[in-house]
Design a protein around this motif. Structure first.
Motif, PDB file in Angstrom:
ATOM      1  N   VAL A 199       7.566 -15.834  23.868  1.00 43.82           N
ATOM      2  CA  VAL A 199       6.829 -15.993  22.605  1.00 43.82           C
ATOM      3  C   VAL A 199       7.519 -17.002  21.689  1.00 43.82           C
ATOM      4  O   VAL A 199       6.898 -17.918  21.176  1.00 43.82           O
ATOM      5  CB  VAL A 199       6.648 -14.626  21.895  1.00 43.82           C
ATOM      6  N   HIS A 200       8.822 -16.838  21.472  1.00 42.46           N
ATOM      7  CA  HIS A 200       9.505 -17.766  20.559  1.00 42.46           C
ATOM      8  C   HIS A 200      10.656 -18.523  21.227  1.00 42.46           C
ATOM      9  O   HIS A 200      11.471 -19.133  20.544  1.00 42.46           O
ATOM     10  CB  HIS A 200      10.002 -17.046  19.307  1.00 42.46           C
ATOM     11  N   ASP A 201      10.731 -18.469  22.563  1.00 41.66           N
ATOM     12  CA  ASP A 201      11.645 -19.339  23.306  1.00 41.66           C
ATOM     13  C   ASP A 201      13.122 -19.041  23.048  1.00 41.66           C
ATOM     14  O   ASP A 201      13.963 -19.926  23.141  1.00 41.66           O
ATOM     15  CB  ASP A 201      11.332 -20.812  22.955  1.00 41.66           C
ATOM     16  N   LEU A 202      13.456 -17.789  22.707  1.00 41.56           N
ATOM     17  CA  LEU A 202      14.856 -17.439  22.452  1.00 41.56           C
ATOM     18  C   LEU A 202      15.474 -16.763  23.679  1.00 41.56           C
ATOM     19  O   LEU A 202      14.788 -16.099  24.458  1.00 41.56           O
ATOM     20  CB  LEU A 202      14.975 -16.511  21.238  1.00 41.56           C
ATOM     21  N   GLN A 420       4.195 -17.397  13.600  1.00 41.89           N
ATOM     22  CA  GLN A 420       4.612 -18.745  13.193  1.00 41.89           C
ATOM     23  C   GLN A 420       3.652 -19.828  13.689  1.00 41.89           C
ATOM     24  O   GLN A 420       3.541 -20.876  13.083  1.00 41.89           O
ATOM     25  CB  GLN A 420       6.012 -19.059  13.748  1.00 41.89           C
ATOM     26  N   CYS A 421       2.964 -19.560  14.808  1.00 45.02           N
ATOM     27  CA  CYS A 421       2.114 -20.622  15.375  1.00 45.02           C
ATOM     28  C   CYS A 421       0.616 -20.308  15.260  1.00 45.02           C
ATOM     29  O   CYS A 421      -0.211 -21.010  15.820  1.00 45.02           O
ATOM     30  CB  CYS A 421       2.489 -20.911  16.823  1.00 45.02           C
ATOM     31  N   VAL A 422       0.254 -19.235  14.542  1.00 36.44           N
ATOM     32  CA  VAL A 422      -1.161 -18.931  14.262  1.00 36.44           C
ATOM     33  C   VAL A 422      -1.279 -18.631  12.773  1.00 36.44           C
ATOM     34  O   VAL A 422      -0.421 -17.954  12.207  1.00 36.44           O
ATOM     35  CB  VAL A 422      -1.644 -17.688  15.052  1.00 36.44           C
ATOM     36  N   SER A 423      -2.322 -19.141  12.147  1.00 37.68           N
ATOM     37  CA  SER A 423      -2.550 -18.833  10.732  1.00 37.68           C
ATOM     38  C   SER A 423      -4.035 -18.612  10.493  1.00 37.68           C
ATOM     39  O   SER A 423      -4.878 -19.232  11.148  1.00 37.68           O
ATOM     40  CB  SER A 423      -2.030 -19.971   9.857  1.00 37.68           C
ATOM     41  N   LEU A 424      -4.335 -17.715   9.558  1.00 41.16           N
ATOM     42  CA  LEU A 424      -5.723 -17.324   9.284  1.00 41.16           C
ATOM     43  C   LEU A 424      -6.008 -17.398   7.790  1.00 41.16           C
ATOM     44  O   LEU A 424      -5.184 -16.980   6.978  1.00 41.16           O
ATOM     45  CB  LEU A 424      -5.939 -15.886   9.788  1.00 41.16           C
ATOM     46  N   ILE A 431      -4.128 -22.926  15.078  1.00 37.56           N
ATOM     47  CA  ILE A 431      -3.270 -22.498  16.190  1.00 37.56           C
ATOM     48  C   ILE A 431      -2.497 -23.707  16.707  1.00 37.56           C
ATOM     49  O   ILE A 431      -3.093 -24.744  17.003  1.00 37.56           O
ATOM     50  CB  ILE A 431      -4.111 -21.901  17.358  1.00 37.56           C
ATOM     51  N   ARG A 432      -1.178 -23.557  16.782  1.00 37.16           N
ATOM     52  CA  ARG A 432      -0.386 -24.646  17.378  1.00 37.16           C
ATOM     53  C   ARG A 432      -0.580 -24.611  18.895  1.00 37.16           C
ATOM     54  O   ARG A 432      -0.492 -23.551  19.516  1.00 37.16           O
ATOM     55  CB  ARG A 432       1.096 -24.448  17.046  1.00 37.16           C
ATOM     56  N   ASP A 433      -0.856 -25.764  19.466  1.00 36.30           N
ATOM     57  CA  ASP A 433      -1.109 -25.850  20.903  1.00 36.30           C
ATOM     58  C   ASP A 433       0.209 -25.731  21.668  1.00 36.30           C
ATOM     59  O   ASP A 433       1.148 -26.478  21.409  1.00 36.30           O
ATOM     60  CB  ASP A 433      -1.774 -27.203  21.218  1.00 36.30           C
ATOM     61  N   LYS A 434       0.278 -24.778  22.592  1.00 38.70           N
ATOM     62  CA  LYS A 434       1.527 -24.564  23.344  1.00 38.70           C
ATOM     63  C   LYS A 434       1.806 -25.716  24.303  1.00 38.70           C
ATOM     64  O   LYS A 434       2.954 -26.094  24.520  1.00 38.70           O
ATOM     65  CB  LYS A 434       1.421 -23.239  24.117  1.00 38.70           C
ATOM     66  N   SER A 435       0.742 -26.316  24.869  1.00 37.40           N
ATOM     67  CA  SER A 435       0.951 -27.397  25.846  1.00 37.40           C
ATOM     68  C   SER A 435       1.450 -28.681  25.188  1.00 37.40           C
ATOM     69  O   SER A 435       2.121 -29.490  25.807  1.00 37.40           O
ATOM     70  CB  SER A 435      -0.333 -27.669  26.627  1.00 37.40           C
ATOM     71  N   ASP A 436       1.116 -28.886  23.911  1.00 34.60           N
ATOM     72  CA  ASP A 436       1.631 -30.032  23.153  1.00 34.60           C
ATOM     73  C   ASP A 436       1.893 -29.557  21.731  1.00 34.60           C
ATOM     74  O   ASP A 436       0.968 -29.386  20.935  1.00 34.60           O
ATOM     75  CB  ASP A 436       0.615 -31.182  23.156  1.00 34.60           C
ATOM     76  N   GLU A 437       3.159 -29.319  21.409  1.00 35.26           N
ATOM     77  CA  GLU A 437       3.497 -28.680  20.131  1.00 35.26           C
ATOM     78  C   GLU A 437       3.352 -29.595  18.925  1.00 35.26           C
ATOM     79  O   GLU A 437       3.602 -29.183  17.803  1.00 35.26           O
ATOM     80  CB  GLU A 437       4.909 -28.078  20.206  1.00 35.26           C
ATOM     81  N   VAL A 463       5.715 -29.190  15.977  1.00 36.70           N
ATOM     82  CA  VAL A 463       5.537 -28.314  14.821  1.00 36.70           C
ATOM     83  C   VAL A 463       6.167 -26.955  15.127  1.00 36.70           C
ATOM     84  O   VAL A 463       5.980 -26.390  16.197  1.00 36.70           O
ATOM     85  CB  VAL A 463       4.036 -28.153  14.490  1.00 36.70           C
ATOM     86  N   VAL A 464       6.931 -26.443  14.160  1.00 35.75           N
ATOM     87  CA  VAL A 464       7.637 -25.173  14.343  1.00 35.75           C
ATOM     88  C   VAL A 464       6.852 -24.014  13.717  1.00 35.75           C
ATOM     89  O   VAL A 464       6.774 -22.929  14.280  1.00 35.75           O
ATOM     90  CB  VAL A 464       9.049 -25.253  13.704  1.00 35.75           C
ATOM     91  N   GLU A 465       6.271 -24.259  12.532  1.00 33.79           N
ATOM     92  CA  GLU A 465       5.581 -23.179  11.814  1.00 33.79           C
ATOM     93  C   GLU A 465       4.394 -23.755  11.055  1.00 33.79           C
ATOM     94  O   GLU A 465       4.464 -24.863  10.534  1.00 33.79           O
ATOM     95  CB  GLU A 465       6.566 -22.511  10.835  1.00 33.79           C
ATOM     96  N   ILE A 466       3.301 -22.986  10.993  1.00 37.94           N
ATOM     97  CA  ILE A 466       2.118 -23.424  10.241  1.00 37.94           C
ATOM     98  C   ILE A 466       1.643 -22.298   9.316  1.00 37.94           C
ATOM     99  O   ILE A 466       1.875 -21.123   9.597  1.00 37.94           O
ATOM    100  CB  ILE A 466       0.952 -23.848  11.180  1.00 37.94           C
ATOM    101  N   ALA A 467       0.993 -22.679   8.214  1.00 38.86           N
ATOM    102  CA  ALA A 467       0.441 -21.673   7.292  1.00 38.86           C
ATOM    103  C   ALA A 467      -0.718 -22.278   6.501  1.00 38.86           C
ATOM    104  O   ALA A 467      -0.571 -23.355   5.909  1.00 38.86           O
ATOM    105  CB  ALA A 467       1.522 -21.179   6.345  1.00 38.86           C
ATOM    106  N   LEU A 468      -1.859 -21.582   6.509  1.00 43.42           N
ATOM    107  CA  LEU A 468      -3.040 -22.010   5.744  1.00 43.42           C
ATOM    108  C   LEU A 468      -3.001 -21.390   4.361  1.00 43.42           C
ATOM    109  O   LEU A 468      -2.614 -20.218   4.214  1.00 43.42           O
ATOM    110  CB  LEU A 468      -4.313 -21.539   6.449  1.00 43.42           C
TER     111      LEU A 468
END
Length: 777
Positions: A199-202, A420-424, A431-437, A463-468
């Protein structure tokens, strides 16, 4: 949050339990050195023997074939891989029949793991080799070969990289032969266990130095625990990546993804050799050295919103406390609670089979509807609806329980989406695209279709984080994004056919959140807490942005604070050590936003005069200009001493027509092309040429003059005057060409300009008379 553990009085296995694995949320298989595979049913509390293995098979690791791939259920029979000390791995069915045994390594096979889509199996051996196999057990390749045993191995989030142990080192090896290998010293003792969250690559690691550590996928250390009494023998990420569990001798620990500890249990287990989370992330099982299998449930999670505090007291029970009057409500559920979210006056609870929606005004009658899958991994709320994410997809529901939309896009992997990668917002999903960030996909929340022409928003960096933002009309919806460089940008979501303007509003930003009731943004910026009172001012007057900030020294927060939410005037932050801290923001900016939205400019002026705050005046100046309220803007700019802007606003007011006023307002905001287009559309050719002359866009001014066959002499005259001032000679070929046949006469030019302006005034006057007559009728 803590773990509620269950341990039988007498162990069911006679020897050390080496590995455990869940088949469903309530069924677990365990393997032991007594050669038995047992099945545990948590609903009936029964334990049954699946199979007694051959005497020469001593199991080490067990991993079930993945049930779902990108939301689709696997049709293949339920099988698991079992690795053993005899150098073989065995593919076994659910009833315990060994379908295939494969000679894999010299010495014990220490780890075996399926990749996320079940197309490949990796094994690691005592012989220091790592091998990749097909799902039928055919050898594909030997990925690595080293002198020391490989104790643990994990797949990368996209199944394109492998993480494995090498003594005290950790190594990330991509499957592509030419790609760069990352290697670093991770522990002071041998590394015994690793896990990598998709999910967050840690990355998690635990070793004989008695420490567990959290890393990012570049090998940078994010957290190192203090030294335990015994080596770390097991660790595992929860499926949603929010928490992880750590096992050691007589020790079980629940930790946050940032590394700090929620809870510590000291059960009588011996060493915990393997840990496994159920698919819904609510239960944990451990394989113990004394023959026990330990079960643990996550309880006492907390949710806060305004005056309500909600606690998960048991697996199926929540307690709601209203701190204003100390009233307590108890909510009972039929099944165990998996996920919950509290915001905008609603509590949304997902259990293993149903979704419950409560209104904060009435806790007695929830709205209930059934869920397709019982593995909800994310709930996001907006004012009018909420978003559920499970293994199969994304769903937008109204608070009345009606399915509004279900956006889909190519390559969608719902299982790895996080907050962090979805906002409503009320009208948009991002939604941040996983195949091309670098790409952000934008959808209409009400239809689930891609916004505009379907073209996504593309940033220059990952992109690391998004927010609407949450308020205002959908046409003015903005999205804030933090990129890999930790720069904060703001851009419009709906941009009609034009390339979106992405403006930088901050740097070194580690966490951010929008206010729930006004478009105010807060963030942790370097070592300070920053509030952008009116971030959209960057589109109106960029130079006002620094004046609209509230900056507070972050020394009162400990290491790496993270913003959880920004509700009303209260910002909730989680510090690096897990403690919650609160910071308050003045109520005036939110009030100013409210006045601006409802066009109450007199009230806005009164508020600024009362508060006597320069940042409020700067916000008002930006809001008034954005709404083309020139009188208020003039007063606000005067209050902050921006006299050149006051003069320009007066110049705009004096323009003979609405079109030229609008064009100069666009010029004020730096939108030169839009200003020129407005003038050309209104057939105000001279004005369009003049704004290019004022900006020294000589080439464009001449181009317009030649194209429309007017004011060529005007452009040449101004160009000549400009060059004379600096004592320069004309070198531009186009200007030299046109100056040959055109005579420059300033008197004629002035007369022509005056005539153009008077025509424009007459036209504007006749239009206003016509409109007033029409309105009387």
């Amino acid at each position: 949050m803590r773990l509620k553990t269950t341990l039988l009085k007498e162990p069911k296995h006679k020897e050390l339990v080496s590995c455990v694995g869940w088949t469903t949320a309530d069924e677990l298989y365990s393997c032991s050195e007594d050669h038995q595979i047992l099945k545990w049913n948590l609903l009936t509390s029964e334990t049954s023997l699946v199979v007694k293995l051959q005497e020469d098979i001593y199991p080490i690791d067990l991993h079930w074939f993945p049930k779902t791939v990108s939301g689709k259920k696997q049709t293949q029979a339920e099988i698991f891989v079992l690795t053993s000390t005899d150098g073989k791995f065995h593919l076994a069915s659910k009833i315990g029949r060994i379908e295939k045994s494969v000679e894999a390594h010299k010495g014990a096979v220490l780890a075996g793991r399926w990749n996320y889509d079940g197309t490949a199996l990796i094994t690691a051996g005592e012989d220091g080799q790592i091998k990749i196999w097909s799902k039928s057990g055919m050898l594909r390749s030997t990925l690595a070969s080293q002198g020391s045993p490989v104790y643990s191995v994990a797949w990368g989030p996209d199944s394109d990289r492998i993480l494995y142990t090498s003594g005290r080192q950790l190594i990330i090896k991509p499957l592509q032969p030419s790609a760069k290998v990352i290697q670093w010293k991770a522990h002071d003792g041998v590394v015994l266990k690793v896990d990598w969250n998709s999910v967050h690559d840690l990355i998690l690691s635990g070793g004989e130095d008695c420490k567990y550590k959290v890393w990012d996928s570049f090998g940078r250390l994010l957290h190192s625990s203090s030294s335990h009494d015994y080596p770390i023998t097991s660790l595992s990420w929860a499926p949603d990546g929010e928490v992880f569990a750590v096992g050691s001798f007589n020790t079980l620990r629940l930790c946050d993804k940032t590394g700090w500890s929620y809870a510590l249990e000291k059960p009588n287990t011996g060493s915990v050799f393997s840990l496994a989370w159920s698919a819904d992330g609510t239960q944990l099982a451990g394989a113990c050295g004394n023959g026990h299998v330990i079960f643990a449930h996550v309880v006492e999670q907390h949710w806060e919103w305004k005056n309500f505090v909600i606690t998960l007291t048991k697996r199926r029970t929540m307690q709601v406390r209203n701190v204003l009057n100390d009233a307590v409500d108890v909510l009972e559920f039929r099944d165990r609670v998996i996920k919950a979210s509290l915001a905008y006056g609603h509590l949304v609870v997902a259990t293993s089979l149903q979704c419950y929606v409560y209104n904060s005004r009435n806790w007695n009658t929830p709205l209930i509807f059934d869920l397709k899958e019982g593995t909800v991994s994310l709930i996001l709320q907006a004012e009018k609806h909420f978003l559920l994410v499970d293994g199969a997809g994304l769903y937008i529901f109204s608070y009345e329980g009606r399915l509004i939309s279900s956006p889909k896009f190519p390559g969608m992997r719902a299982d790895i989406l996080n907050a962090q990668c979805v906002s409503l917002s009320n009208d948009t999903i991002a939604i941040r695209d996983k195949s091309d960030e670098k790409v952000i996909l934008l959808f209409d929340a009400l239809t689930g279709k891609a916004l505009g022409d379907g073209k996504p928003l593309t940033h220059k960096l990952e992109v690391v984080e998004i927010a609407l933002d949450q308020c205002g009309p959908s046409t003015e919806r903005k999205i804030a994004l933090i990129d890999k460089n930790r720069d904060l940008y703001l851009t419009s979501v709906r941009h009609l056919g034009r390339e979106p303007k992405i403006c930088k509003i901050g740097s070194m930003v580690h966490s951010m959140a929008w206010n729930d009731a006004a478009n105010i943004l807060c963030g942790i910026q370097d070592n300070q807490f920053t509030v952008w009172y009116y971030p959209s001012v960057v589109f109106t007057d960029k130079e006002l942005l620094p004046k609209t900030l509230y900056i507070k020294d972050g020394s009162e927060f400990s290491r790496a604070p993270h913003i959880l939410n920004y509700v009303g005037t209260k910002v909730t932050l989680r510090q690096g050590d897990g403690s919650l801290v609160y910071s308050s923001v003045l109520p005036y900016p939110a009030l100013l936003h409210e006045y601006s939205t409802s066009a109450r400019w007199e009230d806005a002026l009164r508020l600024c005069r009362f508060a006597k705050d320069q940042s409020l005046w700067a916000c008002l100046a930006g809001m008034a200009m954005a709404n083309r309220e020139l009188t208020t803007a003039e007063m606000a700019y005067a209050a902050i001493g921006e006299l050149p802007r006051v003069q320009y606003i007066n110049f705009i007011k004096e323009q003979p027509s609405k079109e030229s006023s609008l064009a100069h307002m666009l010029m004020f905001s730096g939108q030169v092309q839009e200003a020129e287009a407005t003038l050309l559309q209104a057939a105000l050719i001279y004005q369009a040429i003049q704004i290019n002359i004022d900006l020294f866009n000589w080439e464009r001014a001449l181009e317009l003059a030649v194209k429309h066959k007017t004011h060529v002499d005007t452009v040449l005259a101004y160009r000549e005057k400009f060059l004379q001032k600096f004592g320069r000679k004309e070198t531009n070929k186009r200007f030299l060409q046109y100056s040959e046949g055109v005579e420059v006469d300033w008197e004629k030019i002035q007369a022509k300009i005056e005539m153009e302006l008077s025509k424009e005034r007459e036209k504007a006057a006749s239009l206003s008379v016509r409109s007033s007559v029409t309105s009387r009728r």
